[in-house]
Write an enzyme that holds these catalytic residues in place. Structure first.
Site, PDB file in Angstrom:
ATOM      1  N   ASP A 108      28.908  37.121  48.913  1.00  0.00           N
ATOM      2  CA  ASP A 108      28.898  36.750  47.490  1.00  0.00           C
ATOM      3  C   ASP A 108      28.139  35.448  47.258  1.00  0.00           C
ATOM      4  OD1 ASP A 108      30.700  38.843  47.648  1.00  0.00           O
ATOM      5  OD2 ASP A 108      32.093  38.007  46.198  1.00  0.00           O
TER       6      ASP A 108
ATOM      7  N   GLY B 287      35.656  41.984  41.045  1.00  0.00           N
ATOM      8  CA  GLY B 287      34.809  42.468  42.137  1.00  0.00           C
ATOM      9  C   GLY B 287      33.331  42.200  41.923  1.00  0.00           C
TER      10      GLY B 287
ATOM     11  N   SER C 244      32.481  36.735  40.550  1.00  0.00           N
ATOM     12  CA  SER C 244      32.463  35.623  39.590  1.00  0.00           C
ATOM     13  C   SER C 244      32.911  34.317  40.233  1.00  0.00           C
ATOM     14  CB  SER C 244      33.274  35.941  38.337  1.00  0.00           C
ATOM     15  OG  SER C 244      34.625  35.718  38.552  1.00  0.00           O
ATOM     16  N   SER C 245      33.846  34.365  41.189  1.00  0.00           N
ATOM     17  CA  SER C 245      34.283  33.090  41.796  1.00  0.00           C
ATOM     18  C   SER C 245      33.146  32.475  42.613  1.00  0.00           C
ATOM     19  CB  SER C 245      35.546  33.272  42.635  1.00  0.00           C
ATOM     20  OG  SER C 245      35.319  34.191  43.664  1.00  0.00           O
ATOM     21  N   ALA C 246      32.374  33.308  43.303  1.00  0.00           N
ATOM     22  CA  ALA C 246      31.231  32.779  44.067  1.00  0.00           C
ATOM     23  C   ALA C 246      30.179  32.224  43.121  1.00  0.00           C
ATOM     24  CB  ALA C 246      30.621  33.873  44.936  1.00  0.00           C
ATOM     25  N   ALA C 247      29.924  32.923  42.009  1.00  0.00           N
ATOM     26  CA  ALA C 247      28.915  32.459  41.049  1.00  0.00           C
ATOM     27  C   ALA C 247      29.345  31.121  40.446  1.00  0.00           C
ATOM     28  CB  ALA C 247      28.694  33.508  39.963  1.00  0.00           C
TER      29      ALA C 247
ATOM     30  N   PRO D 287      33.104  39.279  34.044  1.00  0.00           N
ATOM     31  CA  PRO D 287      34.562  39.336  34.066  1.00  0.00           C
ATOM     32  C   PRO D 287      35.097  38.781  35.387  1.00  0.00           C
ATOM     33  CG  PRO D 287      33.613  41.543  34.299  1.00  0.00           C
ATOM     34  CD  PRO D 287      32.476  40.607  34.043  1.00  0.00           C
TER      35      PRO D 287
END
Ligand code: MEV
Length: 289
Positions: A123, A75, A78-81, A71
């Protein structure tokens, strides 16, 4: 056309404090984000500052397709992934030959830019290398993997990491005499956790303490408190906010036999829950489809 994937993460200890050079421990978790990149002369705009920055940094143009089981704005990194997997996919599709270290560094610089200069490399490091990671300032160390039994609870209240980081910075500026000792104490909890990585009872206690201090920093939310308390009542060793807070997710460290009960207790609070464990693999190439 190539597809690369990268894992999400939970902070076990030290979010926010890590932005001020204090130690933190984070862990890569399943699920992953899958990013497909294809060379294209006329790509559609990605409408994501992270993805646009990946192409700008690499100096190429292409199309992107994202399939995320993580999601977003919750937290779980996800943006880093997405950033790490996109950089790795561009690297491969365009034969650029950057090393993993260079990809981790570029991803961190992109996160920092989007978070207006205030970001830790946590992250992006965890998404790149996977496993359990200790971070302090510029130093990043992979720890031996531990098989923590975890349940993640998602409040479904969306939050913005950069806003939460900015809020803590503001509070610290206005009340340094309160915030500085709190950040130091979070650092103390993380260092104590380093000595108890194989003792879930003590780790759980430390997670509970860390959660209280995050609330002092103003990053709690009533929905997070409900999930944290319900997980503890259902038998978790400990439970805390994970990531930037103000919404998003919490994480509970659980006895193996109570994981489903704890997940159900969280879901009974109108939240989503999933059982997870360590993902020891970082960014990786997926088989061509
Ligand atoms: C966000 O996942 C964690 C924060 O500590 C920010 C950062 O480390 O960049 C709040």
């Amino acid at each position: 056309m190539v597809t690369w994937s990268a894992p999400g993460k939970v902070f076990l200890f030290g979010e926010h404090a890590v932005v001020y050079g204090k130690p933190a421990i984070a862990m890569a978790i399943k699920p992953r984000v899958f990013v497909t990149v294809r060379k294209s002369r006329a790509p559609h705009p990605a409408k994501s500052p992270y993805i646009d920055s990946c192409f700008d940094e690499m100096g190429v143009k292409g199309s992107v397709y994202i399939n995320s089981q993580l999601p977003s704005s919750s937290g779980l990194g996800s943006s880093a992934a997405v950033t790490v997997a996109t950089l790795a996919a561009i690297n491969d599709e365009f034969g650029i030959n950057n090393s993993r270290e260079q990809i981790a560094e570029m991803a961190f610089n992109i996160e920092k830019k989007v978070q207006k200069g205030r970001a830790s490399p946590t992250d992006t490091t965890v998404s790149t290398y996977g496993g359990l990671v200790f971070i302090m300032g510029a130093s990043r160390r992979r720890l031996p993997p531990e098989s923590f039994q975890m349940v993640v609870g998602n409040t479904m209240v969306s939050h913005s990491t950069s806003k939460m980081v900015e809020m803590v910075a503001d509070l610290k500026k206005k009340n340094p005499e309160i915030c500085d000792p709190v950040l130091d104490a979070i650092g103390g909890i993380t260092m104590s956790a380093m000595h108890h990585l194989v003792d879930p009872v003590q780790l759980g206690r430390l997670m509970n303490m860390n959660n209280s201090l995050l609330e002092v920093l103003g990053v709690g939310h009533p929905a997070l408190s409900r999930l944290v308390l319900s997980a503890r009542t259902a038998g978790a060793y400990g439970a805390k906010i994970t990531g930037a807070g103000g919404g998003g997710c919490m994480v509970a460290l659980c006895p193996k036999h109570l994981k489903s009960r704890i997940a159900s207790a969280i879901e009974a609070c109108e939240a989503r829950a999933f059982v997870t464990n360590i993902d020891t693999e970082g960014v990786r190439k997926e088989k061509d489809v």
